[in-house]
Design an enzyme around this catalytic site. Structure first.
Site, PDB file in Angstrom:
ATOM      1  N   LYS A  95      59.313 120.490  19.628  1.00  0.00           N
ATOM      2  CA  LYS A  95      59.926 119.330  18.957  1.00  0.00           C
ATOM      3  C   LYS A  95      60.653 118.245  19.852  1.00  0.00           C
ATOM      4  O   LYS A  95      60.517 117.134  19.755  1.00  0.00           O
ATOM      5  CB  LYS A  95      60.778 119.846  18.005  1.00  0.00           C
ATOM      6  N   GLN A 107      67.490 125.058  14.235  1.00  0.00           N
ATOM      7  CA  GLN A 107      66.329 125.728  13.910  1.00  0.00           C
ATOM      8  C   GLN A 107      66.687 127.362  13.552  1.00  0.00           C
ATOM      9  O   GLN A 107      67.634 127.808  13.901  1.00  0.00           O
ATOM     10  CB  GLN A 107      65.744 126.524  15.637  1.00  0.00           C
ATOM     11  N   ASP A 157      65.592 117.666   8.196  1.00  0.00           N
ATOM     12  CA  ASP A 157      64.841 118.601   7.566  1.00  0.00           C
ATOM     13  C   ASP A 157      64.766 118.630   6.025  1.00  0.00           C
ATOM     14  O   ASP A 157      63.982 119.344   5.572  1.00  0.00           O
ATOM     15  CB  ASP A 157      65.563 120.059   8.275  1.00  0.00           C
TER      16      ASP A 157
END
Ligand code: NAP
Length: 284
Positions: free
Chosen positions: A53, A97, A120
């Site tokens: 990422k 994460q 997200d």
């Protein structure tokens, strides 16, 4: 029939070129888009995802910050760090994460992210906005799958769609996006009595389970579109999906490979969401 491949790597390349153009335009106006990725602990799989990422950000002109903490970090310390990122004008997207170490309540952590930086799309405010049809961010994996349908002109209006898996990060938002696009959606899961009876009726199947061979050729309607979100390892340790690719590709009209399917699209849509967040912040 041998199915046409939906190539997530190729589609990502096109979409990332657009991301890079938009990032350059924002940077020229003094609003370089920025993503903060937070990793707690040393889960090797998470480490690979996070590095990918961060690299994707660097490759496409986004500012990125990789905040790495030991597994001993307290929940309070993580919440304080998120609060600082919420107030950092250089950061437009915050990604924590998952999974987090067991002593940290991931729900509490996600709720601490400012909804306008929740790239997200997992915050309840964003999940609710998606449910009510006005999403601020679409969760990256299902958003990437929708881009795959769009790129191949796969008709969703009136289509029977089956989503296998009901997680908050893939299955449920996937079902909502398909519903928004006009599909008739069935969500299957571990308690579903006869999975094959559902999938055989489906024009579109999205498998998001995390188990090899959940979907085999005998379970697929000829001409269907099959999207494989799963990420598993075979006996040889090779990355594979949930779908019996060799068998199903002989029945389906479209299929995604693993690797090279949904995986790269997920990272691409993270970049897209960060750009959208930065563009919105730049307008304020
Ligand atoms: P998850 O939270 O473990 O959810 C899995 C879902 O599959 C659950 O809803 C579960 O049902 C259902 N399930 C389990 N066994 C089943 C069976 N035999 N038949 C039907 N349904 C079954 O996983 P997730 O986070 O959604 O991820 C799913 C997979 O996608 C994983 O392999 C993950 O690594 C992968 N993934 C890939 C990407 C990407 O970018 N490619 C992104 C995210 C996730 P219950 O709810 O009843 O337990």
């Amino acid at each position: 029939m041998t199915a046409q491949l939906i190539d997530g790597t190729a589609l990502s390349k096109t979409l990332r070129a657009d991301v890079a153009t938009r990032a350059a335009a924002l940077t020229a106006r003094g609003h370089k888009p920025g993503l903060a990725v937070v990793l707690v602990g040393d889960n090797p799989a998470s480490e690979v995802y996070v590095r990918n990422k961060v690299k994707a950000c660097q490759d496409n002109g986004l500012h990125s910050v990789f905040d790495r903490f030991p597994a001993t970090l307290s929940e309070a310390e993580l919440l304080a760090h998120i609060d600082a990122l919420n107030h950092d004008p250089k950061i437009h997207g915050i990604l924590v994460q998952l999974p987090l170490p067991a002593h940290i309540d991931s729900h509490k952590v996600i709720e601490a992210i400012a909804p306008e930086k929740d790239v997200d799309g997992f915050h309840v405010a964003n999940a609710g906005a998606l449910l009510t049809g006005k999403p601020l961010f679409r969760p990256c994996t299902p958003y990437g799958v929708m881009k795959m349908f769009e790129a191949h002109g796969i008709a969703l209006k009136g289509a029977n769609a089956v989503v296998i898996g009901r997680s908050n990060i893939v299955g449920k938002p996937m079902a909502l996006l398909l519903l928004e696009a006009g599909a008739t959606v069935t969500i299957c899961h571990s308690k579903t009595r006869d999975l094959a009876a559902h999938t055989r009726q489906a024009d579109v199947v999205v498998a998001a389970v995390g188990r090899r061979n959940v979907l085999t050729a005998d379970m697929v309607k000829p001409g269907a579109t099959v999207i494989d979100v799963g990420m598993n390892r075979d006996e040889a340790g090779k990355l594979c999906g949930d779908v019996d690719f060799a068998g199903v590709r002989e029945v389906a009209a479209y299929i995604t490979p693993v690797p090279g399917g949904v995986g790269p699209m997920t990272i691409t849509m993270l970049l897209v969401n960060t750009i959208e967040a930065a563009e919105r912040a730049g307008r304020d």
